[in-house]
Design a protein around this motif. Structure first.
Motif, short mmCIF file in Angstrom:
data_model
loop_
_atom_site.label_atom_id
_atom_site.label_comp_id
_atom_site.label_asym_id
_atom_site.label_seq_id
_atom_site.Cartn_x
_atom_site.Cartn_y
_atom_site.Cartn_z
N LEU A 15 0.66 -1.08 -0.15
CA LEU A 15 -0.16 -0.03 0.08
C LEU A 15 0.85 1.21 -0.02
N ASP A 16 1.93 1.28 0.90
CA ASP A 16 2.69 2.65 0.95
C ASP A 16 3.43 2.76 -0.40
N HIS A 17 3.90 1.52 -0.96
CA HIS A 17 4.63 1.80 -2.47
C HIS A 17 3.61 2.28 -3.49
N VAL A 42 -9.12 1.51 1.96
CA VAL A 42 -9.02 0.56 0.57
C VAL A 42 -10.33 0.00 0.47
N ASP A 43 -11.21 0.38 -0.56
CA ASP A 43 -12.43 -0.18 -0.62
C ASP A 43 -13.40 0.24 0.59
N GLY A 44 -13.12 1.53 1.12
CA GLY A 44 -14.06 1.83 2.14
C GLY A 44 -13.61 1.32 3.74
N ALA A 45 -12.37 0.40 3.55
CA ALA A 45 -12.18 -0.28 5.00
C ALA A 45 -10.69 0.57 5.29
N SER A 46 -10.49 0.99 6.45
CA SER A 46 -9.18 1.36 6.99
C SER A 46 -8.04 0.48 7.03
N ARG A 47 -7.06 0.81 6.36
CA ARG A 47 -5.97 -0.08 6.66
C ARG A 47 -4.83 0.64 7.48
N LYS A 49 -1.74 -0.80 8.24
CA LYS A 49 -0.50 -1.36 7.95
C LYS A 49 0.06 -1.02 6.59
N ALA A 50 1.06 -0.36 6.67
CA ALA A 50 1.74 0.15 5.35
C ALA A 50 2.26 -0.94 4.09
N SER A 51 2.49 -2.13 4.72
CA SER A 51 2.78 -3.36 4.11
C SER A 51 1.65 -4.30 3.58
N SER A 52 0.45 -3.59 3.63
CA SER A 52 -0.79 -4.24 3.32
C SER A 52 -0.51 -4.38 1.71
N GLU A 53 -0.73 -5.74 1.21
CA GLU A 53 -0.78 -5.76 -0.12
C GLU A 53 -1.98 -5.50 -0.84
N LEU A 54 -2.13 -4.92 -1.95
CA LEU A 54 -3.21 -4.50 -2.84
C LEU A 54 -3.54 -5.76 -3.78
N ARG A 55 -5.07 -5.81 -3.68
CA ARG A 55 -5.53 -7.04 -4.61
C ARG A 55 -5.67 -6.73 -6.17
N ASN A 57 -7.57 -3.56 -8.64
CA ASN A 57 -9.04 -2.88 -9.06
C ASN A 57 -9.72 -2.52 -7.68
N GLU A 58 -8.91 -1.81 -6.92
CA GLU A 58 -9.48 -1.34 -5.60
C GLU A 58 -9.36 0.31 -5.81
N ILE A 59 -10.36 0.92 -4.79
CA ILE A 59 -10.49 2.47 -4.60
C ILE A 59 -9.86 2.68 -3.49
N ILE A 60 -8.86 3.34 -3.56
CA ILE A 60 -7.93 3.97 -2.39
C ILE A 60 -8.25 5.19 -2.04
N GLU A 61 -8.76 5.65 -0.88
CA GLU A 61 -9.06 6.89 -0.54
C GLU A 61 -7.84 7.58 0.43
N VAL A 62 -7.52 8.75 0.36
CA VAL A 62 -6.52 9.39 1.30
C VAL A 62 -6.94 10.42 1.83
N GLU A 63 -6.96 10.59 3.05
CA GLU A 63 -7.52 11.96 3.83
C GLU A 63 -6.00 12.60 4.19
#
Length: 149
Positions: A15-17, A42-47, A49-55, A57-63
């Motif tokens: 996620l951080d990369h 990511v897809d409405g759920a708070s993440r 962990k910076a190391s979380s891997e994306l699957r 075709n997701e929507i990432i929202e950053v505040e």
């Protein structure tokens, strides 16, 4: 709120990369802080962990959150004064001591110590590094600081 779309080719990316690739105006450290603070979804759920891997075709929202302005605050910590007069202070700066606040260093700096000891320094370096005009004249004298304008 910033909205980004991860494509299928982003699957497996941290996620951080991913954020660093897309939001190059921000440091990876700041992006990681936002993730830890729950400011990235990511897809409405708070993440968190910076190391979380994306699957993919997701929507990432950053505040994004603005950093507070840095200003040198007085701290009662030791500082070895080698010379001082009405215009100048020469100090013995130990190796590894950060001179003024910056990314990741907001406390315990040489400037914080000098502001405590002398009250004010010249404004030559602004609020972040008042009086900061380093002059390394020898190996034994780490910094020279202007006391007045």
């Amino acid at each position: 709120m910033m909205r980004l779309e991860a494509e299928s080719s982003d699957a497996g990316k941290r996620l951080d990369h991913f954020l660093q690739e897309r939001l190059q105006e921000y440091s990876r450290s700041r992006l990681q802080d936002w993730i830890k603070q729950g400011l990235v979804r990511v897809d409405g759920a708070s993440r968190t962990k910076a190391s979380s891997e994306l699957r993919g075709n997701e929507i990432i929202e950053v505040e994004p959150v603005a950093l507070p302005p840095l200003k040198a605050e007085a701290e009662d910590l030791p500082v070895e004064i080698l010379y001082e007069d009405d215009d100048l202070i020469a100090v013995n700066k130990p190796s590894g001591l950060v001179v003024h606040a910056g990314a990741g260093h907001h406390e315990g700096t040489l400037v914080n110590r000098l502001v405590h000891r002398f009250g004010t320094l010249s404004n030559v370096g602004g609020d972040l590094a008042p009086g900061h005009r380093p002059q390394a004249r020898s190996r034994d004298v780490g910094s020279a600081v202007s006391r007045e304008d």
